[in-house]
Design a protein around this motif. Structure first.
Motif, PDB file in Angstrom:
ATOM      1  N   LYS A   1       0.832  -1.205   0.000  1.00  0.00           N
ATOM      2  CA  LYS A   1       0.000   0.000   0.000  1.00  0.00           C
ATOM      3  C   LYS A   1       0.867   1.256   0.000  1.00  0.00           C
ATOM      4  CE  LYS A   1      -4.013  -2.058   2.062  1.00  0.00           C
ATOM      5  NZ  LYS A   1      -3.815  -2.969   3.228  1.00  0.00           N
ATOM      6  N   ALA A   2       0.206   2.383  -0.186  1.00  0.00           N
ATOM      7  CA  ALA A   2       0.915   3.665  -0.090  1.00  0.00           C
ATOM      8  C   ALA A   2       1.219   3.927   1.373  1.00  0.00           C
ATOM      9  CB  ALA A   2       0.042   4.782  -0.668  1.00  0.00           C
ATOM     10  N   ASN A   3       2.452   3.721   1.772  1.00  0.00           N
ATOM     11  CA  ASN A   3       2.889   4.006   3.139  1.00  0.00           C
ATOM     12  C   ASN A   3       4.412   4.129   3.139  1.00  0.00           C
ATOM     13  OD1 ASN A   3       3.929   1.350   3.070  1.00  0.00           O
ATOM     14  ND2 ASN A   3       1.967   0.520   3.819  1.00  0.00           N
ATOM     15  N   LEU A   4       4.967   4.383   4.290  1.00  0.00           N
ATOM     16  CA  LEU A   4       6.412   4.620   4.336  1.00  0.00           C
ATOM     17  C   LEU A   4       7.202   3.321   4.180  1.00  0.00           C
ATOM     18  CD1 LEU A   4       6.605   7.456   7.011  1.00  0.00           C
ATOM     19  CD2 LEU A   4       6.726   7.640   4.519  1.00  0.00           C
ATOM     20  N   ILE A   5       6.518   2.172   4.290  1.00  0.00           N
ATOM     21  CA  ILE A   5       7.210   0.895   4.035  1.00  0.00           C
ATOM     22  C   ILE A   5       7.466   0.744   2.539  1.00  0.00           C
ATOM     23  CG2 ILE A   5       7.070  -1.615   4.288  1.00  0.00           C
ATOM     24  CD1 ILE A   5       5.022  -1.092   6.593  1.00  0.00           C
ATOM     25  N   SER A   6       6.421   0.877   1.743  1.00  0.00           N
ATOM     26  CA  SER A   6       6.610   0.749   0.282  1.00  0.00           C
ATOM     27  C   SER A   6       7.448   1.902  -0.249  1.00  0.00           C
ATOM     28  CB  SER A   6       5.269   0.672  -0.448  1.00  0.00           C
ATOM     29  OG  SER A   6       4.544   1.879  -0.307  1.00  0.00           O
ATOM     30  N   ALA A   7       7.325   3.071   0.394  1.00  0.00           N
ATOM     31  CA  ALA A   7       8.085   4.239  -0.082  1.00  0.00           C
ATOM     32  C   ALA A   7       9.586   3.998   0.016  1.00  0.00           C
ATOM     33  CB  ALA A   7       7.694   5.484   0.701  1.00  0.00           C
ATOM     34  N   GLU A   8       9.994   3.195   0.993  1.00  0.00           N
ATOM     35  CA  GLU A   8      11.433   2.917   1.099  1.00  0.00           C
ATOM     36  C   GLU A   8      11.945   2.157  -0.114  1.00  0.00           C
ATOM     37  OE1 GLU A   8      13.059   1.287   4.642  1.00  0.00           O
ATOM     38  OE2 GLU A   8      11.852   2.564   5.941  1.00  0.00           O
ATOM     39  N   PHE A   9      11.044   1.512  -0.840  1.00  0.00           N
ATOM     40  CA  PHE A   9      11.437   0.814  -2.070  1.00  0.00           C
ATOM     41  C   PHE A   9      11.183   1.677  -3.304  1.00  0.00           C
ATOM     42  CE2 PHE A   9      11.755  -3.998  -1.292  1.00  0.00           C
ATOM     43  CZ  PHE A   9      12.156  -3.839   0.020  1.00  0.00           C
TER      44      PHE A   9
ATOM     45  N   SER B   1       4.618   7.602  -1.697  1.00  0.00           N
ATOM     46  CA  SER B   1       4.084   7.674  -3.062  1.00  0.00           C
ATOM     47  C   SER B   1       3.010   6.605  -3.239  1.00  0.00           C
ATOM     48  CB  SER B   1       5.220   7.479  -4.073  1.00  0.00           C
ATOM     49  OG  SER B   1       5.901   6.268  -3.802  1.00  0.00           O
ATOM     50  N   GLU B   2       2.303   6.694  -4.342  1.00  0.00           N
ATOM     51  CA  GLU B   2       1.139   5.816  -4.578  1.00  0.00           C
ATOM     52  C   GLU B   2       1.537   4.643  -5.474  1.00  0.00           C
ATOM     53  OE1 GLU B   2      -2.414   4.503  -3.796  1.00  0.00           O
ATOM     54  OE2 GLU B   2      -1.937   6.547  -3.112  1.00  0.00           O
ATOM     55  N   PRO B   3       1.508   3.419  -4.957  1.00  0.00           N
ATOM     56  CA  PRO B   3       1.851   2.268  -5.809  1.00  0.00           C
ATOM     57  C   PRO B   3       0.865   2.099  -6.969  1.00  0.00           C
ATOM     58  CG  PRO B   3       1.854   1.623  -3.496  1.00  0.00           C
ATOM     59  CD  PRO B   3       1.236   2.994  -3.573  1.00  0.00           C
ATOM     60  N   VAL B   4       1.337   1.466  -7.999  1.00  0.00           N
ATOM     61  CA  VAL B   4       0.513   1.148  -9.166  1.00  0.00           C
ATOM     62  C   VAL B   4      -0.095  -0.242  -8.965  1.00  0.00           C
ATOM     63  CG1 VAL B   4       0.617   0.662 -11.634  1.00  0.00           C
ATOM     64  CG2 VAL B   4       1.876   2.604 -10.698  1.00  0.00           C
ATOM     65  N   GLY B   5      -1.331  -0.420  -9.365  1.00  0.00           N
ATOM     66  CA  GLY B   5      -2.030  -1.683  -9.139  1.00  0.00           C
ATOM     67  C   GLY B   5      -1.471  -2.831  -9.968  1.00  0.00           C
ATOM     68  N   LEU B   6      -1.788  -4.043  -9.513  1.00  0.00           N
ATOM     69  CA  LEU B   6      -1.239  -5.245 -10.154  1.00  0.00           C
ATOM     70  C   LEU B   6      -1.523  -5.287 -11.658  1.00  0.00           C
ATOM     71  CD1 LEU B   6       0.090  -8.055  -9.986  1.00  0.00           C
ATOM     72  CD2 LEU B   6      -2.185  -8.996  -9.495  1.00  0.00           C
TER      73      LEU B   6
ATOM     74  N   GLY C   1      10.166   4.910  -3.529  1.00  0.00           N
ATOM     75  CA  GLY C   1      10.426   6.342  -3.459  1.00  0.00           C
ATOM     76  C   GLY C   1       9.235   7.102  -2.890  1.00  0.00           C
ATOM     77  N   TYR C   2       9.442   8.375  -2.634  1.00  0.00           N
ATOM     78  CA  TYR C   2       8.474   9.212  -1.932  1.00  0.00           C
ATOM     79  C   TYR C   2       7.857  10.243  -2.865  1.00  0.00           C
ATOM     80  CZ  TYR C   2      11.149   7.421   2.068  1.00  0.00           C
ATOM     81  OH  TYR C   2      11.777   6.608   2.974  1.00  0.00           O
ATOM     82  N   THR C   3       6.672  10.710  -2.485  1.00  0.00           N
ATOM     83  CA  THR C   3       6.158  11.917  -3.122  1.00  0.00           C
ATOM     84  C   THR C   3       6.957  13.118  -2.626  1.00  0.00           C
ATOM     85  OG1 THR C   3       3.942  11.017  -3.313  1.00  0.00           O
ATOM     86  CG2 THR C   3       4.140  13.397  -3.352  1.00  0.00           C
ATOM     87  N   LYS C   4       7.285  13.086  -1.319  1.00  0.00           N
ATOM     88  CA  LYS C   4       8.111  14.144  -0.713  1.00  0.00           C
ATOM     89  C   LYS C   4       9.195  13.443   0.090  1.00  0.00           C
ATOM     90  CE  LYS C   4       7.147  18.146   2.146  1.00  0.00           C
ATOM     91  NZ  LYS C   4       6.045  18.649   3.003  1.00  0.00           N
ATOM     92  N   ASP C   5      10.446  13.597  -0.315  1.00  0.00           N
ATOM     93  CA  ASP C   5      11.555  12.919   0.358  1.00  0.00           C
ATOM     94  C   ASP C   5      11.706  13.409   1.796  1.00  0.00           C
ATOM     95  OD1 ASP C   5      12.149  11.480  -1.891  1.00  0.00           O
ATOM     96  OD2 ASP C   5      14.225  12.148  -2.035  1.00  0.00           O
ATOM     97  N   PRO C   6      12.282  12.578   2.668  1.00  0.00           N
ATOM     98  CA  PRO C   6      12.600  13.045   4.024  1.00  0.00           C
ATOM     99  C   PRO C   6      13.495  14.273   3.956  1.00  0.00           C
ATOM    100  CG  PRO C   6      12.971  10.673   3.817  1.00  0.00           C
ATOM    101  CD  PRO C   6      12.701  11.186   2.447  1.00  0.00           C
ATOM    102  N   GLY C   7      13.231  15.240   4.847  1.00  0.00           N
ATOM    103  CA  GLY C   7      14.010  16.480   4.813  1.00  0.00           C
ATOM    104  C   GLY C   7      14.545  16.841   6.179  1.00  0.00           C
ATOM    105  N   GLY C   8      14.776  18.135   6.427  1.00  0.00           N
ATOM    106  CA  GLY C   8      15.308  18.588   7.708  1.00  0.00           C
ATOM    107  C   GLY C   8      14.408  19.632   8.323  1.00  0.00           C
ATOM    108  N   GLY C   9      14.527  19.793   9.626  1.00  0.00           N
ATOM    109  CA  GLY C   9      13.825  20.857  10.338  1.00  0.00           C
ATOM    110  C   GLY C   9      12.323  20.699  10.333  1.00  0.00           C
ATOM    111  N   LEU C  10      11.614  21.764  10.223  1.00  0.00           N
ATOM    112  CA  LEU C  10      10.164  21.751  10.403  1.00  0.00           C
ATOM    113  C   LEU C  10       9.423  21.027   9.282  1.00  0.00           C
ATOM    114  CD1 LEU C  10       9.474  25.356  11.750  1.00  0.00           C
ATOM    115  CD2 LEU C  10       9.238  23.190  12.981  1.00  0.00           C
ATOM    116  N   THR C  11      10.034  20.956   8.130  1.00  0.00           N
ATOM    117  CA  THR C  11       9.339  20.309   7.000  1.00  0.00           C
ATOM    118  C   THR C  11       9.920  18.941   6.697  1.00  0.00           C
ATOM    119  OG1 THR C  11      10.823  21.376   5.431  1.00  0.00           O
ATOM    120  CG2 THR C  11       8.763  22.516   5.936  1.00  0.00           C
TER     121      THR C  11
END
Lengths: 531, 140
Positions: A222-230, A248-253, A232-242
């Motif tokens: 599903k779209a979560n931080l587990i699949s995102a580690e493979f 990101s949203e996986p594509v269906g089978l 990629g992200y819609t918004k990459d991890p950053g620094g500070g307040l943001t």
């Protein structure tokens, strides 16, 4: 890779096995089909025994010919080499700014690349298990650097999938694995594997699927931080307040399957394309030049062989000046190692047995085209964070390969704008003028990288069937031809032994050229010292 | 063989932006505005002229005059070897020496078309046309 035959051919079967069951299964399948094995190279060749002044004439100063010359001279032979070109290396070749190349038909191209940028029109990558070539690189002091075959941030593209929008390789790979893992986990949990997989193994399988497919606690992809580690992200991890990332949203089978982009993943599982791969620093021809430093004094350049004769006492080879064909000259030697490509050798008057002659006539050469394009800036790095590696597409250019040197540098760059090997597109690009090849590569490439339109500067195109010194890319053995002719091609015939990639089980690879030369001279030397 | 290939006239089928881009670069080469590109393992070209222009001339050259380097691509101009029509059919199907085989990449009809084109152009005027059935029978 670009072939889509109607019937399943052996390499497609292997790809299917590799895709479905993983590379280990493919390796076992390949071993049983006789395609994979450990390196045959067991260290520097030792030609022991006294050749008693015997002479060897080597035809061709490519890697096979220069390997043979280097080792035979070291063993005490008197060696000469005849070479058609005005340079050493043969297909080991690099084009840089200022280099001129005239193809068959007369089109002359002058490479306009900036200093330091280049195209390897022939071989361009070295697998880690090509032990003979790597050993010669080490012994000859050739600096190597990594060649990135697999770049997770490169693109996979089909005009018929995702609205023609290129996809990141990492996302396709993650979604393909994730969706298959979720499906298999579901089936496992429904007890549908009870008859074939033990309860204990099912538990382990579920763990493995979670790990391999980036599934969540409920075995969902599903779209979560587990699949995102493979993927990629819609918004990459950053620094500070943001700092917080967004998945990101996986594509269906179904969409993953129908896109057929999964078929490109096979290229990275294949034994010949697994990491680590290498390239010589500064261009592939560093290898040919390093060999020529050793044996260059033996080479007569611009020598076009016109006839090869032999009798019980020796070999006589006739040649003319390749640039000003005039008087026929002859060289005599006790033995001959002939590395002339079969496309050419098959046309020469040649004193060999009928069996060897049939073998020489039986091997067509693959069509292949490479097109190098220079751009004002390295937009693939600056705009898209693609550092080396290869994007694959079903457009007629098939591949875009990014340079594996000068990373992150400001200024110009040269990429490989098309790489065709076998199949109709190779012939179609060969049939064009060089200028049209370059223009078409820019047109098609712009579909994947719109920056082409504003950044393109110049290009150079090499179609191997139009290369005067080889008339094709490499020996394209069919299984039938190999069964009928390969042994006859490799036998020493009287005083003549053939060598080159065509006389190997590694066609089109430099390793095949070197291994065939070593095998041929070992047998030839054995014959010399025993008689 | 035969039914599975797709005929694609690039770049007509590309996205609009690509077609617009074509006009900007069309002057950069001497080729035709629209060129057929095959999309799979089989050639998409169908007429003899298309096949000659997109395949054969790669080696035999646009005027069919052949070329010479370390080896030779023979001229097909006024070529006596084309007289017996089975010979070019055999060569296109199976290849020989520097000539690659096209039997797996071309249909019977395509091979007949390109052989007939060669045998009626470039100073050749043989009017006994090859049929697709003949090509089928010549396949080993």
């Amino acid at each position: 890779m670009q072939s889509e035959p109607v019937t399943v051919r052996r390499r497609d079967l292997l790809a299917l096995i590799g895709t479905v069951a993983g590379s280990a299964a493919m390796y076992h399948a390949m071993t049983s089909l006789g395609l994979a094995s450990e390196s045959r190279y067991k260290g520097p060749i030792r030609l022991e025994g006294d050749p008693r002044g015997a002479s060897v004439l080597v035809l061709g100063a490519g890697l096979a010919g220069m390997t043979a010359a280097l080792e035979l001279r070291k063993a005490g032979y008197t060696v000469q080499i005849l070479e058609f070109n005005a340079r050493p290396g043969g297909r080991n070749w690099t084009l840089r700014g200022g280099d001129a190349f005239t193809e068959l038909g007369g089109h002359k191209q002058v490479c306009e690349f900036e200093d330091g940028l280049y195209l390897n029109p022939g071989p361009w990558r070295i697998p880690y298990h090509h032990r003979a070539l790597l050993d010669y690189c080490r012994r000859l002091g050739i600096a190597l650097e990594p060649f990135n075959q697999l770049n997770h941030n490169a693109l996979l593209h089909s005009v018929r999938a995702f609205g023609g929008k290129p996809q990141r390789l990492r996302a396709v790979k993650a979604d393909f694995q994730g969706q298959i893992a979720e499906l298999l986990a579901k089936v496992t949990q429904q007890g549908k594997l009870d008859e074939t997989v033990s309860k204990e193994d099912q538990e382990i399988l579920l763990q493995a699927l979670r790990s391999w497919g980036a599934l969540d606690n409920g075995y969902g992809y599903k779209a979560n931080l587990i699949s995102a580690e493979f993927r990629g992200y819609t918004k990459d991890p950053g620094g500070g307040l943001t700092a917080m990332p967004e998945p990101s949203e996986p594509v269906g089978l179904s969409e993953v399957l129908k896109s057929r982009l999964w078929r490109y993943l096979r290229g990275f599982a294949h034994y010949n394309f697994q990491t680590t791969m290498f390239q010589p620093v500064g261009g592939m021809d560093m290898i040919g030049k390093a060999f020529a430093k050793e044996v260059g004094d033996l080479i007569r350049y611009n020598a076009k062989v016109t006839q090869i004769q032999q009798d019980a006492r020796g070999v006589t080879v006739s040649y003319v000046d390749a640039k000003n064909p005039g008087a026929v000259q002859q060289v005599h030697a006790d033995w001959c190692v002939c590395t002339i490509p079969l496309t050419i050798l098959s046309q020469l008057p040649l004193d060999v047995s009928a069996a060897m002659k049939s073998a020489i006539d039986a091997v067509p050469y693959a069509a292949s085209v490479k097109i190098g394009l220079q751009f004002k800036r390295r937009f693939w790095e600056e705009d898209e964070a693609i550092y080396g590696g290869i994007s694959y597409t079903d457009l007629p250019i098939r591949q875009i390969a990014y340079p594996n040197y000068d990373y992150n540098r400001a200024g110009r760059g040269v990429l490989l704008g098309a790489y065709l090997f076998d199949g109709p597109n190779s012939y179609e690009f060969t049939a064009m003028s060089p200028a049209e090849r370059v223009a078409r590569a820019v047109e098609f490439g712009a579909v994947i990288h719109p920056q082409y339109k504003s950044e393109f500067e110049n290009g150079i195109a090499v179609a191997w069937h139009r290369v005067p010194f080889v008339l094709g890319c490499a020996g394209d053995w069919s299984d039938e031809a190999r069964a009928a002719h390969y042994n006859n091609l490799c036998q020493i015939d009287g005083r003549i032994a053939l060598a080159g990639e065509h006389a190997s089980a590694l066609p089109a690879w430099q390793e095949g050229a070197i291994l065939s030369a070593l095998d041929a001279i070992a047998r030839l030397h054995d014959r010399v010292v025993r008689t | 063989m035969g039914q599975g290939f797709r005929r694609v006239r690039w770049p007509v089928r590309l996205a609009l932006s690509a077609v617009m881009m074509l006009s900007a670069t069309a002057r950069a080469h001497d080729g035709p505005e629209n060129r057929i590109f095959s999309s799979g393992f089989n050639f998409a070209e169908t007429t003899g002229e298309e096949l000659f222009t997109n395949v054969c001339q790669g080696c035999h050259m646009p005027d069919a005059g052949g070329a010479s380097g370390a080896g030779v691509y023979p001229s097909l101009v006024a070529d006596k070897n084309l007289e017996a029509r089975g010979y070019p059919v055999y060569l296109v199907l199976n290849g020989r020496r520097a000539m690659p085989p096209f039997g797996e990449m071309m249909t019977d009809a395509q091979i007949a078309a390109v052989v007939n084109y060669l045998r009626t152009h470039f100073g050749n005027a043989y009017d006994d046309a090859v049929t697709a059935n003949e090509v089928r029978d010549a396949r080993r």
